[in-house]
Scaffold this motif. Structure first.
Motif, PDB file in Angstrom:
ATOM      1  N   ILE A  77      17.237  61.052  51.424  1.00 19.22           N
ATOM      2  CA  ILE A  77      16.383  60.717  50.272  1.00 19.22           C
ATOM      3  C   ILE A  77      14.987  61.294  50.469  1.00 19.22           C
ATOM      4  O   ILE A  77      14.346  61.772  49.525  1.00 19.22           O
ATOM      5  CB  ILE A  77      16.333  59.188  50.073  1.00 19.22           C
ATOM      6  CG1 ILE A  77      17.678  58.688  49.558  1.00 19.22           C
ATOM      7  CG2 ILE A  77      15.229  58.800  49.112  1.00 19.22           C
ATOM      8  CD1 ILE A  77      17.753  57.191  49.392  1.00 19.22           C
ATOM      9  N   ASN A  78      14.520  61.257  51.721  1.00 23.06           N
ATOM     10  CA  ASN A  78      13.184  61.815  52.004  1.00 23.06           C
ATOM     11  C   ASN A  78      13.137  63.312  51.719  1.00 23.06           C
ATOM     12  O   ASN A  78      12.079  63.857  51.375  1.00 23.06           O
ATOM     13  CB  ASN A  78      12.804  61.564  53.465  1.00 23.06           C
ATOM     14  CG  ASN A  78      12.519  60.100  53.732  1.00 23.06           C
ATOM     15  OD1 ASN A  78      12.161  59.361  52.813  1.00 23.06           O
ATOM     16  ND2 ASN A  78      12.669  59.677  54.987  1.00 23.06           N
ATOM     17  N   ASN A  79      14.274  63.979  51.870  1.00 18.80           N
ATOM     18  CA  ASN A  79      14.348  65.423  51.601  1.00 18.80           C
ATOM     19  C   ASN A  79      14.803  65.727  50.178  1.00 18.80           C
ATOM     20  O   ASN A  79      15.052  66.878  49.835  1.00 18.80           O
ATOM     21  CB  ASN A  79      15.312  66.093  52.599  1.00 18.80           C
ATOM     22  CG  ASN A  79      14.831  65.967  54.030  1.00 18.80           C
ATOM     23  OD1 ASN A  79      13.633  65.984  54.277  1.00 18.80           O
ATOM     24  ND2 ASN A  79      15.781  65.839  54.961  1.00 18.80           N
ATOM     25  N   PHE A  80      14.925  64.665  49.385  1.00 16.43           N
ATOM     26  CA  PHE A  80      15.429  64.822  48.023  1.00 16.43           C
ATOM     27  C   PHE A  80      14.388  65.529  47.168  1.00 16.43           C
ATOM     28  O   PHE A  80      13.238  65.077  47.053  1.00 16.43           O
ATOM     29  CB  PHE A  80      15.746  63.439  47.459  1.00 16.43           C
ATOM     30  CG  PHE A  80      16.624  63.465  46.236  1.00 16.43           C
ATOM     31  CD1 PHE A  80      17.899  64.021  46.283  1.00 16.43           C
ATOM     32  CD2 PHE A  80      16.191  62.921  45.036  1.00 16.43           C
ATOM     33  CE1 PHE A  80      18.710  64.020  45.170  1.00 16.43           C
ATOM     34  CE2 PHE A  80      16.994  62.928  43.912  1.00 16.43           C
ATOM     35  CZ  PHE A  80      18.268  63.471  43.986  1.00 16.43           C
ATOM     36  N   SER A  81      14.758  66.640  46.578  1.00 19.27           N
ATOM     37  CA  SER A  81      13.817  67.434  45.785  1.00 19.27           C
ATOM     38  C   SER A  81      13.519  66.730  44.473  1.00 19.27           C
ATOM     39  O   SER A  81      14.406  66.158  43.832  1.00 19.27           O
ATOM     40  CB  SER A  81      14.408  68.821  45.506  1.00 19.27           C
ATOM     41  OG  SER A  81      13.600  69.523  44.606  1.00 19.27           O
ATOM     42  N   ASN A  89      20.122  54.781  57.854  1.00 21.60           N
ATOM     43  CA  ASN A  89      19.278  55.806  58.478  1.00 21.60           C
ATOM     44  C   ASN A  89      19.574  57.192  57.901  1.00 21.60           C
ATOM     45  O   ASN A  89      18.654  57.957  57.583  1.00 21.60           O
ATOM     46  CB  ASN A  89      19.485  55.802  59.987  1.00 21.60           C
ATOM     47  CG  ASN A  89      18.954  54.542  60.644  1.00 21.60           C
ATOM     48  OD1 ASN A  89      18.040  53.901  60.121  1.00 21.60           O
ATOM     49  ND2 ASN A  89      19.518  54.174  61.791  1.00 21.60           N
ATOM     50  N   LYS A  90      20.860  57.523  57.774  1.00 24.76           N
ATOM     51  CA  LYS A  90      21.250  58.842  57.245  1.00 24.76           C
ATOM     52  C   LYS A  90      20.817  58.991  55.787  1.00 24.76           C
ATOM     53  O   LYS A  90      20.322  60.053  55.367  1.00 24.76           O
ATOM     54  CB  LYS A  90      22.763  59.023  57.364  1.00 24.76           C
ATOM     55  CG  LYS A  90      23.290  59.105  58.785  1.00 24.76           C
ATOM     56  CD  LYS A  90      22.945  60.418  59.451  1.00 24.76           C
ATOM     57  CE  LYS A  90      23.612  60.517  60.825  1.00 24.76           C
ATOM     58  NZ  LYS A  90      23.238  61.769  61.523  1.00 24.76           N
ATOM     59  N   LEU A  91      21.017  57.934  55.020  1.00 30.45           N
ATOM     60  CA  LEU A  91      20.652  57.991  53.608  1.00 30.45           C
ATOM     61  C   LEU A  91      19.137  58.132  53.445  1.00 30.45           C
ATOM     62  O   LEU A  91      18.656  58.892  52.580  1.00 30.45           O
ATOM     63  CB  LEU A  91      21.151  56.744  52.881  1.00 30.45           C
ATOM     64  CG  LEU A  91      20.957  56.710  51.368  1.00 30.45           C
ATOM     65  CD1 LEU A  91      21.747  57.850  50.697  1.00 30.45           C
ATOM     66  CD2 LEU A  91      21.398  55.373  50.782  1.00 30.45           C
ATOM     67  N   SER A  92      18.375  57.423  54.295  1.00 29.26           N
ATOM     68  CA  SER A  92      16.906  57.518  54.226  1.00 29.26           C
ATOM     69  C   SER A  92      16.444  58.945  54.501  1.00 29.26           C
ATOM     70  O   SER A  92      15.540  59.452  53.828  1.00 29.26           O
ATOM     71  CB  SER A  92      16.277  56.554  55.238  1.00 29.26           C
ATOM     72  OG  SER A  92      16.604  55.222  54.932  1.00 29.26           O
ATOM     73  N   GLU A  93      17.075  59.577  55.494  1.00 26.15           N
ATOM     74  CA  GLU A  93      16.705  60.967  55.802  1.00 26.15           C
ATOM     75  C   GLU A  93      16.956  61.880  54.610  1.00 26.15           C
ATOM     76  O   GLU A  93      16.108  62.717  54.256  1.00 26.15           O
ATOM     77  CB  GLU A  93      17.525  61.466  56.998  1.00 26.15           C
ATOM     78  CG  GLU A  93      17.179  60.808  58.323  1.00 26.15           C
ATOM     79  CD  GLU A  93      18.103  61.266  59.434  1.00 26.15           C
ATOM     80  OE1 GLU A  93      18.906  62.204  59.192  1.00 26.15           O
ATOM     81  OE2 GLU A  93      18.036  60.694  60.544  1.00 26.15           O
TER      82      GLU A  93
END
Length: 395
Positions: free
Chosen positions: A306-310, A300-304
């Motif tokens: 990655i979604n904010n990964f520029s 869950n933390k990694l998905s969050e």
């Protein structure tokens, strides 16, 4: 008599030691046993102490995984492990291996032309630092007795050890005749007999009680277990599992485990016999806990993140930093712990599996506390909760 009864050279000292062993025999939790193991460490003097463990497992197919999980939570590596009611033939023994041990299985009983599916089978696991040879003379299988014996040869003097199972409804007279032959013909020193004998040493009115004890005493054997070994809700506790030996002067402690996977409690003994262990189990330092909840949190933390990964940061080293930081924040232990389990020797023993078994034990204890003579089934809600959880574990 080709095996005359012998009297210990120091009879009083022998009797005192037997009485001490039986008086101090008690039930241990895993925590208590590991403390005991730590306390006896000075006796080892850099070597291994000869120890035995017996458990009526009530079916390998059902309980072997739970059994090995329980075993690997103990800080002692037993020299010899005996199992009863394996329901397993020698050709299938490799399905049930224990790292660091060589296994020996006796054939299971047959009903007419087919093998019994339940209530049969004995096995021995001998640590691979010990050289063992099957003792065919004392290894037999009939409708009233199942036995398997080995001789261990790379100790200062040979050790002879076997496991016996007597089916509860078998002919007691025939069993006692064969049991007498075995105890009379075994070597007069360093012989051990583990097993489920289905004769209750806590009930003098039990059929075969007096002859069973007479056979042991006349052959210079003594039981090492004096407490209840079979506990079933709604039934009286009984002492039907035991470890007998004619080497009682070397034995210094014995007991049973309070946490069990069947209605039978595992039993054990330690003897002042040392031997070299050329293959000690190396300690493994665990830095991360990859239990289910931690992994879910990590995902869950990694998905969050990655979604904010520029898009402009789409470099592997940047992603790697995020991955490792998230792993540390969700799975890394605050204090590393040392364990003899590792993912090479025991890949199936996960923190989740240990937690499930501990939960099962607690549910069983909560139900058992409500059982009494006036209420043999105890609290039905607690019973059903335990049974449902146990059934779910096995599915």
């Amino acid at each position: 008599d080709d095996h005359p009864n012998t009297v210990p050279s120091d009879n009083f000292a022998s009797l005192e030691n037997i009485n001490r062993i039986l008086d101090t025999c008690k039930s241990y939790s895993k925590k208590d046993f590991n403390e005991l193991s730590h306390d006896i460490e000075p006796r080892r003097q850099g070597s291994s102490l000869f120890s035995t463990y017996f458990h009526n497992i009530d079916g390998n197919a059902t309980n072997f995984d739970s059994f090995t999980t329980e075993l690997h939570q103990l800080s002692t590596t037993f020299s010899v492990i005996g199992l009863g009611e394996t329901n397993c033939n020698p050709e299938n023994k490799d399905l049930y291996s224990i790292s660091g041990y060589n296994s020996y299985y006796q054939n299971t009983l047959k009903n007419n032309a087919t093998f019994k599916k339940k209530g049969t089978g004995v096995a021995l696991y001998v640590h691979d630092s010990l050289n063992a040879v099957i003792d065919n003379q004392h290894s037999v299988i009939t409708s009233h007795i199942e036995t398997l014996f080995v001789s261990i040869t790379n100790t200062t003097k040979p050790i002879h050890i076997g496991v016996i199972y007597r089916p509860p409804n078998s002919e007691i007279k025939l069993f006692l005749e064969d049991f007498r032959k075995i105890t009379k013909s075994l070597p007069q020193e360093r012989s051990y007999i583990m097993g489920d004998f289905n004769i209750n040493l806590h009930n003098s009115s039990h059929q075969g009680f007096y002859e069973y004890q007479e056979i042991l005493l006349s052959s210079n054997f003594s039981p090492l277990i004096s407490i209840s070994t079979h506990e079933k809700p709604g039934c009286k506790n009984t002492c039907i599992d035991n470890i007998h030996t004619n080497n009682y002067n070397d034995v210094f402690t014995s007991g049973a485990f309070s946490e069990t996977i069947s209605h039978h409690l595992p039993i054990f003994q330690f003897s002042n016999i040392t031997y070299d262990n050329d293959n000690p189990k190396q300690a493994h330092i665990q830095y991360y806990n990859f239990c289910k909840s931690n992994i879910e949190q990590f995902i869950n933390k990694l998905s969050e993140k990655i979604n904010n990964f520029s898009a402009c940061d789409e470099r592997f080293d940047a992603f790697n930093d995020i991955f490792l930081t998230t792993m540390d924040n969700t799975c890394k232990l605050t204090i590393p712990k040392t364990t003899k389990r590792n993912n090479i020797n025991n890949p199936w023993i996960t923190d989740g599996l240990i937690h499930s078994i501990e939960t099962k034990h607690n549910l069983y204890k909560n139900w058992k506390r409500t059982v009494s003579s006036g209420s043999p089934n105890g609290d039905l809600e607690k019973r059903d909760k335990y049974r449902a959880y146990n059934k779910n574990l096995k599915s």
